[in-house]
Write a protein that holds these residues in place. Structure first.
Motif, short mmCIF file in Angstrom:
data_model
loop_
_atom_site.label_atom_id
_atom_site.label_comp_id
_atom_site.label_asym_id
_atom_site.label_seq_id
_atom_site.Cartn_x
_atom_site.Cartn_y
_atom_site.Cartn_z
N HIS A 121 18.91 -5.43 -33.30
CA HIS A 121 19.56 -4.18 -32.90
C HIS A 121 20.28 -4.36 -31.56
CE1 HIS A 121 20.25 0.12 -32.49
NE2 HIS A 121 19.72 0.05 -31.26
N GLN A 122 19.65 -5.07 -30.62
CA GLN A 122 20.28 -5.32 -29.33
C GLN A 122 21.51 -6.22 -29.50
OE1 GLN A 122 18.55 -5.78 -25.74
NE2 GLN A 122 16.81 -4.44 -26.12
N VAL A 157 23.30 -15.48 -17.71
CA VAL A 157 21.85 -15.68 -17.83
C VAL A 157 21.10 -14.67 -16.95
CG1 VAL A 157 22.03 -18.10 -18.47
CG2 VAL A 157 21.89 -17.50 -16.06
N THR A 158 21.66 -14.39 -15.78
CA THR A 158 21.04 -13.41 -14.87
C THR A 158 21.17 -12.00 -15.43
OG1 THR A 158 21.55 -14.84 -12.98
CG2 THR A 158 21.01 -12.54 -12.50
N TRP A 159 22.35 -11.67 -15.93
CA TRP A 159 22.57 -10.35 -16.53
C TRP A 159 21.71 -10.16 -17.77
CZ3 TRP A 159 28.46 -11.31 -15.77
CH2 TRP A 159 28.82 -10.99 -14.46
N GLY A 160 21.54 -11.27 -18.53
CA GLY A 160 20.67 -11.19 -19.71
C GLY A 160 19.23 -10.90 -19.34
N LYS A 161 18.77 -11.55 -18.26
CA LYS A 161 17.40 -11.28 -17.78
C LYS A 161 17.24 -9.81 -17.41
CE LYS A 161 14.39 -12.16 -13.84
NZ LYS A 161 14.26 -12.79 -12.51
N GLU A 162 18.24 -9.25 -16.72
CA GLU A 162 18.17 -7.85 -16.31
C GLU A 162 18.12 -6.91 -17.51
OE1 GLU A 162 21.54 -7.39 -13.78
OE2 GLU A 162 20.66 -8.55 -12.12
N ILE A 163 18.89 -7.23 -18.55
CA ILE A 163 18.90 -6.40 -19.76
C ILE A 163 17.55 -6.45 -20.46
CG2 ILE A 163 19.92 -6.14 -22.07
CD1 ILE A 163 22.56 -7.25 -20.80
N ILE A 164 17.01 -7.67 -20.61
CA ILE A 164 15.73 -7.85 -21.31
C ILE A 164 14.59 -7.22 -20.53
CG2 ILE A 164 14.05 -9.57 -22.10
CD1 ILE A 164 16.48 -9.25 -23.89
N THR A 213 14.38 -4.55 -19.06
CA THR A 213 14.23 -3.10 -19.26
C THR A 213 13.36 -2.77 -20.46
OG1 THR A 213 16.24 -2.99 -20.62
CG2 THR A 213 16.50 -2.68 -18.24
N ASN A 214 13.07 -3.77 -21.29
CA ASN A 214 12.26 -3.56 -22.50
C ASN A 214 10.97 -4.39 -22.38
OD1 ASN A 214 11.10 -3.39 -25.05
ND2 ASN A 214 13.06 -3.53 -26.12
N LYS A 215 9.87 -3.72 -22.07
CA LYS A 215 8.60 -4.42 -21.83
C LYS A 215 8.16 -5.24 -23.05
CE LYS A 215 4.15 -3.75 -19.59
NZ LYS A 215 4.46 -4.76 -18.57
N LYS A 216 8.52 -4.80 -24.23
CA LYS A 216 8.11 -5.52 -25.44
C LYS A 216 8.76 -6.90 -25.54
CE LYS A 216 7.50 -1.25 -28.09
NZ LYS A 216 8.03 -0.42 -29.20
N LEU A 217 9.91 -7.06 -24.86
CA LEU A 217 10.64 -8.32 -24.97
C LEU A 217 10.54 -9.17 -23.69
CD1 LEU A 217 13.90 -7.01 -26.68
CD2 LEU A 217 11.92 -8.06 -27.79
N GLU A 218 9.64 -8.79 -22.76
CA GLU A 218 9.60 -9.48 -21.47
C GLU A 218 9.20 -10.95 -21.59
OE1 GLU A 218 5.12 -8.09 -20.03
OE2 GLU A 218 6.88 -7.45 -18.90
N ASP A 219 8.49 -11.33 -22.66
CA ASP A 219 8.12 -12.73 -22.85
C ASP A 219 9.34 -13.62 -23.12
OD1 ASP A 219 5.51 -12.05 -22.48
OD2 ASP A 219 4.93 -12.14 -24.58
#
Length: 611
Positions: free
Chosen positions: A421-422, A498-505, A507-513
Motif C-alpha cells: 500500500h505504501q 535513504v534518510t527520507w525513507g527512514k523518516e517515512i518508515i 512514522t509506522n511502528k509496525k514497520l520500524e524493524d
C-alpha cells in the motif's frame, strides 16, 4: 632499560630528554635582583595555590587551573629565563606536596611545560613581540603565541593517550579539542589580563588576579556540586534510587558506541519481577513499593561488584548494562542473582506461586551489526517474554532462530499488504522505482529460501526489499527521470532518499524493524558507501544482503542514467566488487540463484520450441 620497552615509555622518555635539554640549553641562569626573586617566588606561590583550588567545570567535573595563565603572563613581562625558574620552583614544590603521584608524571609534566613555554616564547619573538610592557602593537604575536601553546599542549597530551590507551588519532584529538578549546583558550586569554595588571601594579596586580581566580574556584565548585545534585535527581528513579529509564538509555548509547569502537563484548538485560501485580493486589501498593525498593537494593549491590549499571526500566521492570561481558558471563551472573533473589525473604512472598520472590530475565549481546540501542533492547525484551512464557523464574539469552523472535510480528501476508500500500504511490510518480522494488522483492523471496535465516529475518528482508526505495517519493520527478549523468547537487539529493525513507518508515511502528534496510542498503562493505560510511560487519547483515540484490537489479534493468548490463556482465561485476562493495559471503550464493533462474528460463523456452 626495562622502562623503554613500550612505545608509551619511549615517548615519555623522549619528551623528558627534550624538556631537560631545552631547560639547560636555553637558560642562562643569571643572578636575579632581590625584586626578581620576589616576583619569581610570588608567581610560583600563586601557581601552587591556584593548582590546589582549580575551577571545576560541569558536566564531567574537568578541572581548569590558572597555571598556564601565570606562565604566559610571566613570559610576556619577564622573558624566558625567569618563567623557567618559576616553573622549576613550582614543579619542585608540587612534587613535594603531591608525593602520591608517580615520579615519571612529575618529570613528564615539567618537560612538556618547558617545551611549551620555550617554543611559545620563540614564536612570540619571531613574530615581532617585545618583552616587558603590554602593547596593543603586540596583539598578533600574543595571539600566535597563545595558539602555539594550546596546540602543543593538545599534541603532548593527545599522543600520550593514543599510545597509552591504543585509541585512534581522530577520536583522541576530537575529544581533547571538544573538551578543552573553550575553557582552555579562556585561561590563555586571561594571561593577558594578568600581564596588564602586573604591568601596572606588579605584585598587587598578581595578588588581585590570584584573589579573583580563588573566588572563581569557590563559586564554580558550589555551582558544580549544585549541578551534580540536580543532575542526580533528574537521572535517578525517586522510589528505588536507581538510574531512571531516560538516563539508562543515554548511558546505553554511550556504552554501545564504546563497545563497537573498542571491539569489546557488551550485554544488556531486561528483567521483570514475576507476579508483582498479584503481590500488589494482596498487600497494596505501599507494600509493593517497599518490595521494589528492597529488590532494587539487592540487584544494585550485586551489580556494583561487577561494575554493571542498573536502572529501573519502568513499573516492576529493571535493566542492567554489562560492559565487557559475554553472554556466558552474563547468564552466569543473572542465574546467581535469580537464586539469591529466591533465597532472600521478603514480607508476604510466601503467598506467590513459587513461594518466594522471583524474576524472569532476557539477555541480548551487542554485535558489530547491531543497528541501534532500540534493536538491542527489543531483543532483550523478546528473550524476557520467552522466559515468562516458559514458566517464569528463568533467564533466557536472545536467539534469533527461536520462535519468540517473532512473537510481536504480524503475519507476512498482512505486512506485505501494508508495505504494498505504501509502495503504490510510485505508480503515479515513478513507474521504474515501483517495478524495481517489485523485482528486488521477488529476488529477496527466492534468495531468502537458501540462506540460513530465522523466520523473523526472512520476513524483514522480504519486506525491506519491497519498500527499500520508499524515500525516492521525496525526490523531484525531473531528477528521477533525468537521462544522462546527474549533476553533483542532483546526486547528493538522490543519496538523501535513504534518510527520507527512514523518516517515512519511522512514522509506522509496525514497520520500524525495516529501518536498517531502508537506510543502510547503500552502505558498502569497504566503508565507502552512504549515508554513514559503515564498514564490514558493522553494517547489519540484512542490509548487506539487500545491497547485493538491489545492485544486481539496478545493473540489469534499464535506467535513465545508466546503460543496462546483461546477467553475465552483472555477475562479473558482483564478483569484481566482492569484498569491496559487497559482502563476499553472500555474493556466490546469490549468483547461484541467478544462474538457476536463468537456466530455468532457457529450459522453459526450449520446451516451448519443442512443443
Amino acid at each position: 632499560m626495562q622502562f623503554l620497552k613500550t612505545t608509551t615509555n619511549k615517548y615519555l622518555f623522549l619528551v623528558s630528554v627534550l624538556g631537560f635539554f631545552t631547560f639547560f640549553a636555553f637558560n642562562d641562569f643569571q643572578i636575579y635582583t632581590n625584586f626578581k626573586w620576589i616576583i619569581t617566588f610570588a608567581l610560583a606561590g600563586a601557581i601552587l595555590l591556584l593548582n590546589h583550588y582549580p575551577i571545576l567545570l560541569p558536566p564531567k567535573g574537568n578541572s581548569l587551573s590558572m597555571d598556564s595563565s601565570i606562565y604566559l603572563a610571566s613570559l610576556f613581562l619577564f622573558g624566558l629565563n625567569l618563567t623557567l625558574a618559576v616553573l622549576l620552583i613550582n614543579s619542585i614544590l608540587f612534587a613535594f606536596t603531591q608525593r602520591k603521584i608517580v615520579w615519571w608524571k612529575h618529570i613528564f609534566n615539567f618537560s612538556s611545560y618547558v617545551l611549551m613555554i620555550a617554543i611559545s616564547y620563540y614564536i612570540y619573538t619571531l613574530f615581532g613581540g617585545t618583552i616587558g610592557s603590554i602593547h596593543i602593537n603586540n596583539s598578533v604575536p600574543y595571539l600566535i603565541s597563545l595558539l602555539t601553546y594550546f596546540a602543543l599542549n593538545v599534541i603532548f597530551i593527545g599522543l600520550f593517550f593514543i599510545l597509552a590507551a591504543a585509541e585512534s588519532f581522530e577520536s583522541v584529538f576530537k575529544e581533547l579539542i571538544k573538551e578543552a578549546i573553550s575553557p582552555y583558550l579562556s585561561t590563555l586569554m586571561l594571561s593577558l589580563v594578568l600581564a596588564i595588571l602586573m604591568d601596572a601594579k606588579k605584585l598587587f596586580g598578581l595578588f588581585l588576579f590570584t584573589c579573583i581566580a580563588f573566588l572563581l574556584s569557590l563559586a564554580f565548585k558550589q555551582h558544580f556540586h549544585l549541578f551534580k545534585e540536580i543532575s542526580e535527581k533528574a537521572n535517578k528513579d525517586f522510589l528505588t534510587g536507581l538510574n531512571n529509564h531516560g538516563y539508562f538509555k543515554e548511558i546505553l548509547v554511550e556504552e554501545v558506541a564504546a563497545a563497537k569502537e573498542n571491539d569489546q563484548p557488551l550485554c544488556v538485560v531486561l528483567l521483570d519481577i514475576d507476579d508483582f501485580k498479584k503481590y500488589n493486589d494482596l498487600y497494596g501498593h505501599i507494600e509493593g513499593d517497599h518490595l521494589l525498593q528492597e529488590f532494587g537494593l539487592l540487584i544494585k549491590t550485586a551489580a556494583e561488584q561487577e561494575n554493571f549499571i542498573v536502572a529501573r526500566y519502568g513499573g516492576e521492570e529493571f535493566s542492567i548494562i554489562m560492559p565487557n561481558t559475554t553472554c556466558q558471563k552474563a547468564i552466569s551472573f543473572m542465574n546467581e542473582l535469580r537464586k539469591k533473589t529466591n533465597d532472600t525473604y521478603y514480607k508476604g512472598v510466601e503467598r506467590l506461586p513459587y513461594g518466594c520472590l522471583s524474576f524472569s530475565a532476557g539477555i541480548a549481546e551487542c554485535e558489530k551489526e547491531t543497528y541501534n540501542t532500540s534493536e538491542l533492547l527489543n531483543k532483550a525484551d523478546q528473550a524476557m517474554y520467552s522466559a515468562k512464557g516458559q514458566g517464569k523464574n528463568l533467564v533466557h539469552i536472545y536467539n534469533q532462530y527461536s520462535e519468540y523472535s517473532t512473537h510481536r510480528s504480524l503475519s507476512l501476508e498482512k505486512e506485505l499488504e501494508e508495505a504494498e500500500h505504501q509502495l503504490r504511490i510510485f505508480l503515479s510518480k515513478d513507474v521504474y522505482t515501483y517495478r524495481h522494488s517489485k523485482r528486488v522483492y521477488q529476488y529477496a523471496v527466492d534468495f531468502s529460501r537458501i540462506l540460513t535465516l530465522s523466520d523473523y529475518e526472512r520476513k524483514t528482508l522480504i519486506l525491506g526489499a519491497l519498500i527499500h526505495d520508499i524515500g525516492k517519493i521525496e525526490i523531484p520527478r525531473d531528477i528521477l527521470n533525468k537521462k544522462g549523468k546527474l549533476e553533483p547537487h542532483e546526486w547528493e539529493m538522490m543519496k538523501m532518499h535513504v534518510t527520507w525513507g527512514k523518516e517515512i518508515i519511522s512514522t509506522n511502528k509496525k514497520l520500524e524493524d525495516l529501518i536498517p534496510l531502508v537506510e543502510l542498503h547503500h552502505e558498502r562493505y569497504d566503508g565507502n558507501g552512504y549515508p554513514y560510511g559503515l564498514k564490514g560487519k558493522s553494517i547489519p547483515k540484512l542490509a548487506r544482503i539487500l545491497c547485493i540484490i538491489d545492485s544486481f537489479d539496478a545493473m540489469t534493468t534499464e535506467r535513465p542514467y545508466q546503460k543496462t548490463k546483461t546477467f553475465e556482465e552483472a555477475i562479473i561485476e558482483l564478483r569484481t566488487c566482492s569484498g569491496k562493495q559487497f559482502d563476499p559471503q553472500f555474493v556466490e550464493p546469490f549468483i547461484a540463484i541467478i544462474k538457476q533462474q536463468d537456466n530455468s528460463m532457457v529450459s522453459h523456452k526450449t520446451e516451448q520450441l519443442v512443443i
